[in-house]
Design a protein around this motif. Structure first.
Motif, mmCIF file in Angstrom:
data_model
loop_
_atom_site.group_PDB
_atom_site.id
_atom_site.type_symbol
_atom_site.label_atom_id
_atom_site.label_comp_id
_atom_site.label_asym_id
_atom_site.label_seq_id
_atom_site.Cartn_x
_atom_site.Cartn_y
_atom_site.Cartn_z
ATOM 1 N N PHE A 97 0.811 -1.281 -0.032
ATOM 2 C CA PHE A 97 -0.096 0.020 0.152
ATOM 3 C C PHE A 97 0.730 1.249 -0.102
ATOM 4 C CE2 PHE A 97 -2.422 -2.987 2.352
ATOM 5 C CZ PHE A 97 -3.561 -3.323 1.689
ATOM 6 N N PHE A 100 0.969 2.718 5.920
ATOM 7 C CA PHE A 100 0.752 1.884 6.493
ATOM 8 C C PHE A 100 0.771 0.374 6.382
ATOM 9 C CE2 PHE A 100 -1.792 -0.105 9.786
ATOM 10 C CZ PHE A 100 -1.014 0.209 10.987
ATOM 11 N N ASN A 101 1.857 0.114 5.795
ATOM 12 C CA ASN A 101 2.136 -1.246 5.246
ATOM 13 C C ASN A 101 2.719 -2.404 6.454
ATOM 14 O OD1 ASN A 101 1.907 -2.082 2.673
ATOM 15 N ND2 ASN A 101 3.045 -0.383 1.864
ATOM 16 N N LEU A 102 3.501 -1.505 7.305
ATOM 17 C CA LEU A 102 4.031 -2.441 8.135
ATOM 18 C C LEU A 102 3.304 -2.552 9.524
ATOM 19 C CD1 LEU A 102 7.618 -1.783 7.322
ATOM 20 C CD2 LEU A 102 6.349 -3.567 6.485
ATOM 21 N N MET A 155 10.674 1.706 4.557
ATOM 22 C CA MET A 155 9.459 0.747 5.046
ATOM 23 C C MET A 155 8.995 0.162 3.670
ATOM 24 S SD MET A 155 7.258 2.868 7.899
ATOM 25 C CE MET A 155 7.861 4.418 7.878
ATOM 26 N N ARG B 763 -6.389 -0.809 12.299
ATOM 27 C CA ARG B 763 -5.692 -0.757 11.151
ATOM 28 C C ARG B 763 -4.657 -1.924 11.124
ATOM 29 N NH1 ARG B 763 -4.648 5.098 9.283
ATOM 30 N NH2 ARG B 763 -2.600 4.380 9.049
ATOM 31 N N LEU B 767 -4.469 -4.743 8.414
ATOM 32 C CA LEU B 767 -3.294 -5.273 7.730
ATOM 33 C C LEU B 767 -3.259 -6.738 7.699
ATOM 34 C CD1 LEU B 767 -0.955 -4.416 6.131
ATOM 35 C CD2 LEU B 767 0.244 -3.934 7.949
#
Ligand code: ADP
Ligand code: MG
Lengths: 229, 860
Positions: A97, A100-102, A155, B763, B767
């Protein structure tokens, strides 16, 4: 090997947003059809709000179309059970994305190992493969770092490593460079085009950067929920 | 303020509506803490208020009161004071004792024996006039008083169904008596004593009722008008000079001070428990507010970007803490009043058995107690809001949400916090060394709080260490969910560690009190089996009140000795005296019998037979352990007793264990007692039967021999033991109830934290779902996290609780009551009470910080 994807007349409608008034229906996707061969690297272009994310979410089985069909390697996503969708997300389609991928509470290594562990790979092997993937994206020394100790570009590279580590057939990237400076963005795109595309993974990259589009082998343009010819 | 006001809407009220459940829980958390404290303060204030009200009413217009500091005031004292009449002082004698009402609901009444001629000059009497004509009190009083007649206040008469001329049946001094109701009084003046549970009789009647012939309990002196302080002091001095030994004079209210001293350690002990309960409430405020700050980070950033100052943001959150504090504290006061009322009803009997001879006091909503509890709740709420409010103030304008960086600074604090925690524990260990301060175990309480605080500060380290150490193993055993749980635990350390600390506080309270009460009970059971060895126990009948009131006449002793099958009779006889203003009991028994049976375990383990035989032959005393600890007296020291012919000094032959009386007792042989105090009869008697006679048979024979003349309560050994333990359990029932509530709230708090954290992590959870985690696995991860939180909280709580229990037993109890308690961990109770097996720690609680001194077993 990459996946083949067939999208047939897919519609996605959102019901009744307050602005549009009661009962009003707005369509994010108004009948989209296309197909992808294994190993295709597609850039999905279009202005903000045209439905790129909506389409990627449908391809990733994160959401269901209002009508139409999506076939991945010949399997209709709509026919998958909940467990089947989980499995599909774990093994077949990996997602990257913009934000806020991790997981902020895990180290890079743990983040990368997570999908493997979710797939019941033994912890020792998972760590080994995760470390290798971090090596491939050029961040072997950041294995123990937490996301907040990394730059945005780093990131995203960890996110790419995490997408790679499961050896997916389909990579869905939703504006992965949208929040990065151009150098970091280029670095991430390099990884995507070299590492991922190099392995024959089918890639759908939503973006509005022409530079990103330039690396793709195919370009699809979305406008108001419809593909432009 | 104008800059703060616009912020309340977006930052406070809106989010508040979104989070109703959590805010309700927070308010409840504070309420429970405040309620516990308010209940304790109110219950104590009520006991004291009702006592001092009675003192005031009975003292009436008296400027000085003569009281006994010994067996009683000999009637001759009146003659010694006859010179006062010439100085314009009215001398008013009275007898005060307690009788049980026959039938009814176990009512007890104070019987005030008065002199109808002089009494109206100190106390007011208003008759319920039949003919609407106020008759002059003096004439009426004098007229109505005949032998065996009493005046009864109207409400009491109504309750007992009495009218003028009817009869009131009472048990007094071991006899069933019928008294004629000579008049009904209005609930005014003297009739308000003991909250209206009082009757008035002629002095001679009262003396005879209670076998107190020749003795008075008080002499009130009404001083002439216009006496200045110097005159008054001089007069007091002259009165003192003309009093016999064992009789004192002073202002009437001095009795209240004595009672205050008596209930003080009781009160302080309970208040400390209340404060710990409040700590749990504090946690609620902290956790709710810090989660609020977390959730509203972006909103805070936005209003900051729009120009709100960091100070006004700080004030908004502080105001939120204060608002929660006010709401919770107000609710707490209401709850606390209810709890105090219940406590007074439940323990009323006990507290009064221990401290006062008076009916259960009614609840007095003393403003100072209410204010103290309220302010404590409010201040702790505001204090615990400080940290979250500061955090809110430091949110950058338009800051992007970067969860980790906030937590990162927290993680750096883990080590310093742990070091501080270890230091506090060290201080706690040191605080167990010093003795009491002014009779109160202040250092002991400090030690308890230091343990609570120290363990709380260790919580973050415990969470991070366990998370780090257990991660690999847990992932191998439980799968990736364990890793997700671990990541959440350490990732929100500021919240999770505080939840662990709060849970551990709740658990530690429960463990500490369970260990303390369990040990106390085991010790008492032991002691009871060592001391209650006689076959039968005889006391004056107390009707339904179940209380032994008054003294049996000497005749009962001789009568019982002659009952066939009775092998020996050991009469116990006692009165209350004071030493340095602190009350203690002077008691007596037959040392020859105790020496023969050895049923009085000595504190130092020496042989009872030898000690008692020597005390008997040399005319020495033995003192109870509470007396020894309270007054710092040891074997070989001297004690002074207020004998009729002047103080006598006796050597202490030994210290014996006693858990029945925390005032402390000096016990001497019966014949010495009778000689020194010219008192006879018995408060209670222990009888041994000949082997051929069963306890039931013995009981039948005694009742038969005394029938018609005396009303006695004869209990067998087994039933007295049961009654003693029932009393013990009743005393601690309220303590347990308080604990249960506090723990329930702590557990609720942990779950509300988890709930909030789950909301917070939407969130992350999203994920995880994207990465292919099923909903089942995500919720399993949350459960693992809850289990880990609980396990850590329980483990820390058990450790802290064991240490606190040790301190309560060996420092706090020892210093406030003088009781040596053997440590006895109620494993079964703890195993049952600690939450579900999945989150129970696999190891037993750590050993107490130092090995407890084991009392040597008494000789058998
Ligand atoms: N969860 C949702 N609910 C309602 N409308 C939505 C939702 N998600 C997206 N939309 C709408 O669908 C349209 C397409 O959005 P999106 O796919 O996010 O566009 P893009 O990613 O191309 O910017 C927009 O008009 C957006 O407002
Ligand atoms: Mg988008």
């Amino acid at each position: 090997m990459g996946a083949s994807v067939v999208v047939e007349n897919v519609r996605k409608a959102w019901s009744a947003t307050s602005e549009a008034g009661e009962g009003a229906v707005s369509e994010a996707l108004a009948g989209v059809s296309f197909s992808l061969e294994p190993g295709d690297f597609v850039a999905l272009l279009g202005p903000s709000g045209c439905g790129k994310s909506t389409l990627l979410n449908l391809l990733g089985a994160l959401d269901r179309p209002t009508s139409g069909r999506i076939l991945v390697d010949g399997h209709d996503l709509a026919l998958l059970s909940d467990a089947g969708r989980d499995l599909y997300r774990r093994r077949t389609a990996a997602t990257v994305f913009q934000f806020f991928n991790l997981l902020p509470t895990m180290t890079s290594l743990e983040n990368v190992a997570l999908p493997l562990l979710l797939d019941d790979v033994p912890p020792a092997e998972a760590d080994e493969r995760a470390a290798a993937a971090l090596g491939e994206v050029g961040l072997p020394e950041k294995a123990g770092a937490f996301p907040w100790q990394l730059s945005g570009g780093q990131m995203q590279r960890v996110a790419v490593a995490r997408a790679l580590v499961v050896r997916p057939a389909l990579l869905l990237a939703d504006e992965p460079t949208g929040n990065l400076d151009s150098r970091s963005g280029a670095r991430v795109l390099d990884l995507v085009s070299d590492l991922v595309a190099g392995r024959g993974v089918t890639i759908v990259l939503a973006t509005h950067s022409n530079e990103a589009a330039a690396r793709a082998t195919r370009v699809l343009r979305l406008r108001d929920g419809l593909l432009e010819a | 303020m104008s800059r703060v006001a616009p912020l309340f809407g977006p930052l406070l009220f809106r989010p508040l509506r979104r989070d109703r459940l959590r805010f309700a829980l927070t308010v409840a958390g504070i309420a429970v803490g405040v309620a516990t404290m308010a209940a304790i303060l109110l219950a104590n204030a009520s006991v004291l208020a009702s006592f001092s009200a009675t003192v005031d009413v009975v003292a009436g217009k008296a400027g000085l009161t003569v009281l006994a500091d010994g067996p009683g005031i000999p009637e001759e004292t009146l003659e010694r004071l006859s010179w006062l009449r010439a100085r314009g002082v009215t001398v008013v004698p009275a007898v005060v004792a307690t009788a049980a009402v026959q039938g009814g609901d176990g009512d007890v009444v104070e019987v005030l024996g008065i002199d109808p001629v002089t009494d109206p000059s100190v106390r007011d009497y208003r008759f319920n006039s039949r003919s609407d004509v106020e008759e002059t009190t003096l004439g009426r009083l004098f007229a109505v008083f005949q032998r065996d007649s009493v005046l009864v206040p109207a409400p009491l008469a109504e309750r007992l169904g009495l009218t003028e001329g009817s009869e009131l049946g009472v048990f007094a001094g071991g006899a069933a008596r019928r008294l004629r109701v000579a008049g009904i009084l209005r609930l005014e003046g003297a009739a308000r004593a003991a909250a209206g549970s009082v009757v008035f009789a002629d002095i001679a009647t009262a003396q005879e009722l209670f076998a107190r012939e020749g003795f008075l309990d008080r002499i009130d002196l009404v001083l002439p008008e216009g006496l200045n302080d110097a005159d008054r002091a001089a007069l007091e001095e002259s009165v003192r000079d003309s009093l016999p030994p064992g009789v004192t004079v002073g202002r009437p209210e001095r009795r209240t001070a004595t009672v205050d001293r008596m209930v003080r350690s009781f009160r302080v002990n309970l208040t400390a428990l209340g404060l710990i309960a409040l700590l749990v409430g504090t946690y609620f405020v902290y956790s709710t507010l810090s989660i609020s700050v977390l959730r509203r980070r972006t909103d805070i950033g936005t209003v900051r970007a729009l120009g709100a100052s960091s100070r006004s943001v700080f004030l908004v959150f502080l105001a939120e803490g204060a608002a929660l504090g006010v709401l919770g504290s107000l609710l707490g006061l209401v709850l606390g009043a209810g709890m105090a009322k219940a406590a007074l009803a439940a323990v009323g009997g006990t507290a009064t058995d221990f401290y006062l001879t008076q009916a259960a006091p009614s609840l007095a909503l003393e403003p100072r107690a209410l204010l103290t509890a309220f302010l404590t709740g409010l201040v702790t709420s505001i204090l615990s809001a400080l940290a979250p409010a500061l955090e809110a103030a430091h949110v950058d304008p338009a800051s992007t949400f970067r969860h980790g960086s906030v937590e990162a600074s927290r993680r750096r604090a883990v080590k310093p916090l742990a070091i501080a925690g270890a230091l506090l524990l060290l201080l706690a260990a040191l605080a167990t060394r010093p003795g009491p301060v002014g009779g109160l175990p202040l250092f002991g309480f400090a030690a308890v709080f230091l343990v609570v605080a120290g363990v709380s500060l260790l919580a973050p380290l415990a969470v991070t260490t366990v998370a780090r150490r257990a991660d690999r193993l847990a992932v191998r055993l439980l799968g990736v969910e364990a890793r997700i749980a671990r990541a959440n635990l350490t990732g929100s350390l500021s919240r999770t560690a505080v939840a662990v600390a709060a849970l551990s506080m709740g658990i530690s309270m429960m463990v500490a009190v369970a260990v303390m009460v369990g040990s106390f009970r085991a010790t008492v059971v032991d002691w009871v089996s060592q001391t209650l060895k006689a076959d039968l126990f005889v006391a004056p009948e107390g009707g339904r009140s179940q209380r032994a009131l008054g003294r049996l006449p000497e005749e009962v002793v001789t009568l019982l000795e002659r009952v066939p099958g009775v092998a020996s009779v050991d009469p116990f006889l006692s009165f209350e005296a004071t030493r340095d203003g602190a009350p203690f009991t002077v008691g007596s028994g037959r040392f020859a019998l105790v020496a023969a049976h050895g049923d009085l375990p000595m504190a130092d383990g020496s042989d009872t037979r030898t000690v008692l035989a020597r005390a008997l032959s040399r005319g020495e005393a033995v003192v109870s352990e509470p007396y020894a600890v309270k007054f710092g007296v040891r074997t070989g020291d001297l004690v002074t007793l207020p004998a009729v012919d002047g103080p006598v000094t006796l050597r202490v032959a030994g210290v014996y264990r006693d858990y029945s009386n925390d005032r402390g007792t000096v016990t001497i042989d019966r014949s010495l007692f009778r000689r020194l105090f010219r008192m006879d009869g018995a408060v209670s008697l222990a009888l041994r039967l000949e082997p051929a006679v069963s306890p039931e048979e013995g009981r039948r024979r005694i009742l038969a021999a005394t029938e018609g003349r005396f009303a006695l309560r004869v209990q067998t050994n087994a039933s007295l033991r049961d009654a003693a333990l029932a009393l013990f359990d009743r005393t601690f029932a309220v303590t347990y109830a308080l604990e249960a509530v506090a723990i329930a709230v702590a557990v609720l708090g942990v779950f509300s934290t988890l709930l909030a954290l789950v909301l917070e992590r939407r969130r992350e959870i999203g994920l995880l779902r994207v990465l292919g985690a099923s909903a089942v696995r995500v919720s399993r991860a949350v459960r693992y996290e809850a289990a880990a939180l609980s396990a850590l909280g329980i483990a820390l709580g058990v450790f802290a609780g064991a240490a606190m229990g040790w301190i309560l037993i060996h420092v706090v109890n020892k210093q406030s009551f003088g009781w040596t308690i053997r440590t006895d961990v109620p494993w079964a109770f703890l195993a049952g009470a600690l939450p579900s097996s999945s989150s129970r720690p696999s190891r037993p609680p750590a050993a107490p910080p130092a090995s407890p001194p084991q009392p040597t077993p008494p000789p058998s």
